[in-house]
Design a protein around this motif. Sequence first.
Motif: not given
Length: 284
Positions: A102, A237, A278, A281
């Motif tokens: 990320p 994430r 994140d 990303p």
Amino acid sequence: MCAIRSPKAGALALWCAASAASAALPSAASAQPRSFEGEGAVMNESTASEPVATAPMPASAEQPATTPLTNSAAAASPATTTSPSAPTTGTEEAPPPRRTYPRLVIAGGPLIGPHTFGNEECRSEERRCETHGTFFGFGLNVELRARVWKPLYVHARGIFVGNVSPRDPVHRGLYGGGLGFGAYGRRIFGRAEYLLVDTFGDDTFARPFGDDQVGRDQWRNHAGLISAGARLPLPRRVAAELWGGLMIGPHSTRTIPDEPIDRSTMLTFLIGLNISYDLVPDRE
């Protein structure tokens, strides 16, 4: 008699001789005088049960001759060849997903540290010890890191902790910020950073077995941190990060009346449990 005018004369001669021998057997049996019907019946049965020996035919004679018609038919029909089929597998395994990094990550969570032991004194006549001027931090940290190249990141950190030591604490807490860099894998990471910190609250403490706040502990503002940790990737994430490391500094000057001045660089620790997200990303 067989008139034989062919290239296969030897094989056909043997076949004709065997046929003539088998045809002569019934006539020979009928020429013999029969005394009674039963004896003739026995003779006929024995004659019929005897096997007739025939000469084996050569392999070339048993196979039919190939005529020009069959040769032309064979030449007209194209030969069909079967190519070996390629081995088939049930299901092809999908390639593993590409490792992503990320571009921008934010993280934060509880923080433990730093810690100082303070001044301790023991008296045998009273059979006890007293410790004053201690510090044990507990608070929060927030981190923002940006990718430089693949696993390499730079980060900025903010910390705020309070002094939760129960034994005559010095300073009410500590705050500050840091800048650093590190390498982050999928499961582990390591980093180094510089911290600029400051304390707040009263910096005085009492002498052991005393009541007056005569001692003083002054901290400077510079420290370094070397840490490592483990990551647990979570869905959407998100990841959990447990980390800890050695904190070198800040420099401390501790004074107590009628005692030598104690100057030292603190060697302590920081431990954190962060949840990271994140923000930006990696591009797929």
